[in-house]
Design a protein around this motif. Structure first.
Motif, PDB file in Angstrom:
ATOM      1  N   TRP A 139      -9.032  -7.932   2.785  1.00  0.00           N
ATOM      2  CA  TRP A 139      -9.015  -6.730   1.783  1.00  0.00           C
ATOM      3  C   TRP A 139     -10.003  -6.814   0.636  1.00  0.00           C
ATOM      4  CZ3 TRP A 139      -6.985  -2.388   2.952  1.00  0.00           C
ATOM      5  CH2 TRP A 139      -6.576  -1.447   1.921  1.00  0.00           C
ATOM      6  N   ASN A 140     -11.332  -6.786   0.854  1.00  0.00           N
ATOM      7  CA  ASN A 140     -12.333  -6.732   0.081  1.00  0.00           C
ATOM      8  C   ASN A 140     -12.323  -5.530  -0.704  1.00  0.00           C
ATOM      9  OD1 ASN A 140     -13.382  -5.657   2.518  1.00  0.00           O
ATOM     10  ND2 ASN A 140     -15.284  -5.742   1.774  1.00  0.00           N
ATOM     11  N   VAL A 141     -11.428  -5.091  -1.363  1.00  0.00           N
ATOM     12  CA  VAL A 141     -11.343  -3.984  -1.944  1.00  0.00           C
ATOM     13  C   VAL A 141     -12.409  -3.402  -3.021  1.00  0.00           C
ATOM     14  CG1 VAL A 141      -9.742  -4.738  -3.795  1.00  0.00           C
ATOM     15  CG2 VAL A 141      -9.624  -2.274  -3.115  1.00  0.00           C
ATOM     16  N   PRO A 142     -13.025  -2.351  -3.179  1.00  0.00           N
ATOM     17  CA  PRO A 142     -14.060  -2.135  -3.984  1.00  0.00           C
ATOM     18  C   PRO A 142     -13.858  -2.490  -5.423  1.00  0.00           C
ATOM     19  CG  PRO A 142     -13.868  -0.239  -2.352  1.00  0.00           C
ATOM     20  CD  PRO A 142     -12.461  -1.087  -2.412  1.00  0.00           C
ATOM     21  N   THR A 143     -12.631  -2.431  -5.957  1.00  0.00           N
ATOM     22  CA  THR A 143     -12.367  -2.590  -7.414  1.00  0.00           C
ATOM     23  C   THR A 143     -11.063  -3.189  -7.504  1.00  0.00           C
ATOM     24  OG1 THR A 143     -12.153  -1.856  -9.417  1.00  0.00           O
ATOM     25  CG2 THR A 143     -11.554  -0.374  -7.655  1.00  0.00           C
ATOM     26  N   THR A 144     -11.131  -4.239  -8.539  1.00  0.00           N
ATOM     27  CA  THR A 144      -9.854  -4.992  -8.968  1.00  0.00           C
ATOM     28  C   THR A 144      -9.322  -4.478 -10.203  1.00  0.00           C
ATOM     29  OG1 THR A 144     -10.876  -6.846  -9.794  1.00  0.00           O
ATOM     30  CG2 THR A 144     -10.317  -7.089  -7.513  1.00  0.00           C
ATOM     31  N   ASP A 145      -9.728  -3.462 -10.588  1.00  0.00           N
ATOM     32  CA  ASP A 145      -9.115  -2.680 -11.844  1.00  0.00           C
ATOM     33  C   ASP A 145      -8.170  -1.944 -11.492  1.00  0.00           C
ATOM     34  OD1 ASP A 145      -8.890  -1.199 -14.202  1.00  0.00           O
ATOM     35  OD2 ASP A 145     -10.906  -0.906 -14.462  1.00  0.00           O
ATOM     36  N   TRP A 146      -7.133  -2.238 -12.209  1.00  0.00           N
ATOM     37  CA  TRP A 146      -5.683  -1.491 -11.627  1.00  0.00           C
ATOM     38  C   TRP A 146      -5.812  -0.062 -12.172  1.00  0.00           C
ATOM     39  CZ3 TRP A 146      -1.003  -3.366  -9.303  1.00  0.00           C
ATOM     40  CH2 TRP A 146      -1.357  -4.618  -8.962  1.00  0.00           C
ATOM     41  N   GLU A 147      -6.708   0.215 -13.196  1.00  0.00           N
ATOM     42  CA  GLU A 147      -6.702   1.600 -13.689  1.00  0.00           C
ATOM     43  C   GLU A 147      -7.568   2.353 -13.048  1.00  0.00           C
ATOM     44  OE1 GLU A 147      -4.951   2.696 -16.262  1.00  0.00           O
ATOM     45  OE2 GLU A 147      -4.060   0.726 -16.194  1.00  0.00           O
ATOM     46  N   LYS A 148      -8.201   2.050 -11.917  1.00  0.00           N
ATOM     47  CA  LYS A 148      -9.216   2.614 -11.035  1.00  0.00           C
ATOM     48  C   LYS A 148      -8.471   2.906  -9.885  1.00  0.00           C
ATOM     49  CE  LYS A 148     -13.764   1.648 -12.838  1.00  0.00           C
ATOM     50  NZ  LYS A 148     -15.052   0.966 -12.679  1.00  0.00           N
ATOM     51  N   LEU A 149      -7.632   2.276  -9.142  1.00  0.00           N
ATOM     52  CA  LEU A 149      -6.844   2.183  -7.899  1.00  0.00           C
ATOM     53  C   LEU A 149      -5.598   1.947  -8.169  1.00  0.00           C
ATOM     54  CD1 LEU A 149      -7.752   2.814  -5.013  1.00  0.00           C
ATOM     55  CD2 LEU A 149      -8.551   0.379  -4.862  1.00  0.00           C
ATOM     56  N   TRP A 150      -4.745   2.858  -7.811  1.00  0.00           N
ATOM     57  CA  TRP A 150      -3.300   2.637  -7.749  1.00  0.00           C
ATOM     58  C   TRP A 150      -3.016   1.355  -6.696  1.00  0.00           C
ATOM     59  CZ3 TRP A 150       0.746   4.693 -10.473  1.00  0.00           C
ATOM     60  CH2 TRP A 150       2.038   4.661 -10.080  1.00  0.00           C
ATOM     61  N   ASP A 151      -2.291   0.465  -7.332  1.00  0.00           N
ATOM     62  CA  ASP A 151      -1.715  -0.839  -6.788  1.00  0.00           C
ATOM     63  C   ASP A 151      -2.688  -1.687  -5.918  1.00  0.00           C
ATOM     64  OD1 ASP A 151       0.471  -2.617  -6.166  1.00  0.00           O
ATOM     65  OD2 ASP A 151       1.223  -1.342  -4.543  1.00  0.00           O
ATOM     66  N   LEU A 152      -4.009  -1.420  -6.164  1.00  0.00           N
ATOM     67  CA  LEU A 152      -5.288  -1.865  -5.573  1.00  0.00           C
ATOM     68  C   LEU A 152      -5.176  -1.609  -4.024  1.00  0.00           C
ATOM     69  CD1 LEU A 152      -5.120  -5.465  -6.678  1.00  0.00           C
ATOM     70  CD2 LEU A 152      -6.349  -3.858  -7.598  1.00  0.00           C
ATOM     71  N   GLY A 153      -5.023  -0.202  -3.914  1.00  0.00           N
ATOM     72  CA  GLY A 153      -5.210   0.513  -2.470  1.00  0.00           C
ATOM     73  C   GLY A 153      -4.122   0.049  -1.457  1.00  0.00           C
ATOM     74  N   SER A 154      -2.981  -0.366  -2.079  1.00  0.00           N
ATOM     75  CA  SER A 154      -1.946  -0.810  -1.048  1.00  0.00           C
ATOM     76  C   SER A 154      -1.502   0.156   0.049  1.00  0.00           C
ATOM     77  CB  SER A 154      -0.705  -1.358  -1.688  1.00  0.00           C
ATOM     78  OG  SER A 154      -0.214  -0.213  -2.440  1.00  0.00           O
ATOM     79  N   LEU A 155      -1.696   1.474  -0.563  1.00  0.00           N
ATOM     80  CA  LEU A 155      -1.108   2.607   0.437  1.00  0.00           C
ATOM     81  C   LEU A 155      -2.119   2.796   1.597  1.00  0.00           C
ATOM     82  CD1 LEU A 155       1.349   4.320   0.425  1.00  0.00           C
ATOM     83  CD2 LEU A 155      -0.042   6.158  -0.716  1.00  0.00           C
ATOM     84  N   THR A 156      -3.446   2.559   1.262  1.00  0.00           N
ATOM     85  CA  THR A 156      -4.494   2.522   2.476  1.00  0.00           C
ATOM     86  C   THR A 156      -4.198   1.423   3.353  1.00  0.00           C
ATOM     87  OG1 THR A 156      -6.039   3.636   1.135  1.00  0.00           O
ATOM     88  CG2 THR A 156      -6.660   2.503   2.995  1.00  0.00           C
ATOM     89  N   ALA A 157      -3.806   0.224   2.761  1.00  0.00           N
ATOM     90  CA  ALA A 157      -3.265  -0.933   3.648  1.00  0.00           C
ATOM     91  C   ALA A 157      -2.387  -0.502   4.501  1.00  0.00           C
ATOM     92  CB  ALA A 157      -3.224  -2.155   2.864  1.00  0.00           C
ATOM     93  N   LEU A 158      -1.197  -0.117   3.992  1.00  0.00           N
ATOM     94  CA  LEU A 158      -0.041   0.157   4.733  1.00  0.00           C
ATOM     95  C   LEU A 158      -0.354   1.437   5.926  1.00  0.00           C
ATOM     96  CD1 LEU A 158       2.603   0.224   1.989  1.00  0.00           C
ATOM     97  CD2 LEU A 158       2.078  -1.645   3.607  1.00  0.00           C
ATOM     98  N   ASN A 159      -1.056   2.010   5.326  1.00  0.00           N
ATOM     99  CA  ASN A 159      -1.354   3.355   6.621  1.00  0.00           C
ATOM    100  C   ASN A 159      -2.170   2.855   7.720  1.00  0.00           C
ATOM    101  OD1 ASN A 159      -0.322   6.472   6.011  1.00  0.00           O
ATOM    102  ND2 ASN A 159      -0.838   5.470   4.055  1.00  0.00           N
ATOM    103  N   ASP A 160      -3.171   1.710   7.235  1.00  0.00           N
ATOM    104  CA  ASP A 160      -3.972   1.004   8.308  1.00  0.00           C
ATOM    105  C   ASP A 160      -3.081   0.256   9.319  1.00  0.00           C
ATOM    106  OD1 ASP A 160      -6.828  -0.345   9.066  1.00  0.00           O
ATOM    107  OD2 ASP A 160      -5.187  -1.899   8.771  1.00  0.00           O
ATOM    108  N   CYS A 161      -2.049  -0.342   8.653  1.00  0.00           N
ATOM    109  CA  CYS A 161      -1.188  -1.038   9.380  1.00  0.00           C
ATOM    110  C   CYS A 161      -0.456  -0.378  10.505  1.00  0.00           C
ATOM    111  CB  CYS A 161      -0.223  -1.897   8.395  1.00  0.00           C
ATOM    112  SG  CYS A 161       0.705  -3.023   9.538  1.00  0.00           S
ATOM    113  N   VAL A 162       0.224   0.960   9.963  1.00  0.00           N
ATOM    114  CA  VAL A 162       0.756   1.675  10.789  1.00  0.00           C
ATOM    115  C   VAL A 162      -0.145   2.078  12.039  1.00  0.00           C
ATOM    116  CG1 VAL A 162       1.957   3.916  11.048  1.00  0.00           C
ATOM    117  CG2 VAL A 162       2.495   2.449   9.372  1.00  0.00           C
TER     118      VAL A 162
END
Length: 549
Positions: free
Chosen positions: A338-361
């Protein structure tokens, strides 16, 4: 004075020097080509190493009969840390980008389509992670290359429409990008129609987005062919692409990055009517060995789940090593980088976890019949002993008179660590946390608030954190699970947790508590599980190693 004999002696030396000089000059002239070949060879050798780890055997189901770990067994762990197999690379943590691909330079691009996903930069406003060929008959606009990513959010980009919060279609032609589809029978990609749909729940600088590349209709493709020689149709609607390119409008004539598509036939053949668990990205760095051990032990030994999907943002080395050993037991561990483009919580909600979960499904579709979407501190616990994850789903749907494909929402209840600390009757500190903490809040949360779910992957279009926002069919629904069937026990500190919608209510720690030791009925199965026995053995070996050091 130079004699004729001296000249004859020096002549071979002079010729040798000249030959070496000519070779150096020719090598310099062909430097670019040689570098390119070296790059391709490096990618091929690297991808072969990654692929060998991914080509694994499915082991037997979890049984408590033996705690002996056989190190020579096939290690069933996917370490997706290297990048795409061909023509794509990682530039560094938080900044993944595909290497440019010339259309005339496509060597062995289609040897394997199951490439490890990685975040790639398309523009400063758009990043992509993974791609899937989605040809479900229920899709209203037909088959599509579905790419999961994030885009910079601007309210003016969104079309007005129904949906949860900002969930909405992006206005046409505002992405300033186009898309191309790549097929195995041609060196020239086909033009597609690009659309975008935002599925994010939280408004941050970037939001989770589907990038949808639709093949052109036959008439549209023929029209494109007559106007341009840079695209090919060849009845593309009847074929399945292996990759897609998202092209910024200002880069139309440059080389293209490939996003490889996971295709349905690649997972359909592996279908085992099995259950799996999806977990959002692990960050921290995550070093909770006992938490990981009890999580896998519970779901594998109690609910008969043997497939686990984790997204690695910052996994501790000891946890990674333990997971590799767990995989020798026949429990399939899938770790995706998960080399997410940013680790700034203010830029990306929950570090993009919703994209990860949709990817998993999407990744588990056609491979697993039922998937639980939970965090590592969340345990779906049936009221009756002996129920599997599949059994729980079927009981919920049957109770609600639902359809196969509906989502079963398992209602949340907090077992706050602080509840135990305020009492003098805490259990043995050496117990696993799920047995040590036996006091919970009195009330159980309503469904859609803090609930987690069991889903049928093929029925899902867009997943939320606590329910499904978009189904593939209009008649499918979210069903709250009755407490008489199952609840989700959530073990955590609750210092900053509030009740109510958007956490606007009173503190959870101020609520009435009750004793609930019902998890104890699974204690024997969990403690006897090979996964937990392996954990105890692993800890002992680590302690011995540390003493030696």
């Amino acid at each position: 004075m130079v004699t004729r004999r001296s000249i004859r002696r020096l002549l071979p030396v002079v010729c040798a020097v000249l030959l070496v000089r000519i070779y150096v000059i020719r090598l310099q002239e062909g430097h670019g080509e040689d570098d390119d070949s070296a790059l391709h060879s490096w990618h091929e050798s690297t991808s072969n190493e990654v692929k060998s780890e991914m080509e694994v055997l499915h082991g037997p189901s979890e049984t408590p009969q033996s705690s002996v770990v056989t190190e020579t067994q096939e290690v069933d762990i996917l370490l997706g840390r290297g990048g795409y197999q061909s023509h794509q690379k990682v530039l560094g943590h938080g900044e993944g980008q595909g290497t440019a691909v010339n259309m005339s330079d496509r060597t062995d691009l289609t040897g394997s389509h199951d490439h490890s996903p990685l975040w790639m930069r398309i523009t400063d406003d758009l990043y992509t992670y993974s791609g899937f060929w989605d040809s479900r008959p229920s899709l209203p606009e037909g088959p599509v290359a579905r790419v999961l990513g994030i885009m910079r959010y601007k309210k003016e980009l969104m079309q007005p429409g129904r949906g949860f919060k900002v969930s909405s279609w992006v206005k046409d032609n505002v992405l300033n990008c186009s898309c191309l589809l790549w097929y195995t029978d041609t060196n020239v990609p086909s033009q597609g129609t690009l659309k975008a749909f935002v599925y994010e729940e939280g408004l941050k600088v970037y939001v989770g987005t589907f990038l949808l590349c639709y093949p052109l209709s036959t008439d549209e493709a023929n029209k494109v062919d007559s106007m341009s020689s840079n695209a090919s149709s060849n009845n593309s609607q009847e074929k399945i692409p292996y990759a897609v390119s998202i092209i910024p409008k200002d880069c139309q004539n440059s080389s293209y990055s490939l996003i490889y598509l996971r295709r349905e036939e690649e997972t359909a053949n592996a279908s085992e009517n099995s259950s799996a668990v999806c977990v959002r990205p692990l960050f921290g760095p995550y070093n909770d060995l006992v938490g990981m051990a009890q999580f896998i032990s519970y779901y594998s030994s109690v609910l008969n789940v043997n497939y686990f999907y984790f997204y690695d943002l910052a996994l501790n080395d000891d946890v990674r090593e333990y997971l590799s050993k767990v995989a020798t037991l026949g429990v399939k561990i899938n770790i995706l980088y998960w080399n997410v483009p940013t680790t700034d919580w203010e830029k990306l909600w929950d570090l993009g976890s919703l994209t990860a979960l949709n990817d998993c499904v999407y990744r588990s579709s056609k491979k697993h019949t039922y998937v639980a979407v939970v965090d590592l501190d969340e345990f779906i616990v049936p009221k009756m002993k002996g129920l599997t994850l599949e059994d729980i789903y079927k009981k919920v749907i049957s109770h609600k008179v639902g359809n196969h494909g509906d989502a079963a929402l398992i209602r949340n209840v907090f077992f706050c660590y602080e509840f135990e600390n305020t009492k003098n009757n805490a259990t043995d500190a050496n117990e696993l946390p799920i047995f040590r903490y036996i006091h919970r809040e009195d009330r159980i949360w309503p469904s859609k608030l803090r609930s987690k779910m069991i889903v049928v992957p093929e029925a899902v279009v867009a997943l939320g954190h606590h329910m499904i926002h978009h189904f593939a069919k209009g008649n499918l629904k979210n069903h709250g699970a009755p407490n008489t069937i199952a609840v989700m026990r959530h073990y955590r500190t609750c210092k900053e947790v509030n009740m109510g919608t958007h956490a606007t209510g009173p503190r959870v720690l101020d609520q009435k508590t009750v004793k609930d030791a019902s998890m104890m009925k699974f204690r024997s199965s969990i403690l006897k599980s090979r996964v937990l026995q392996l954990y105890l053995q692993f800890i002992q070996n680590k302690m011995k190693s540390n003493r030696i050091l």
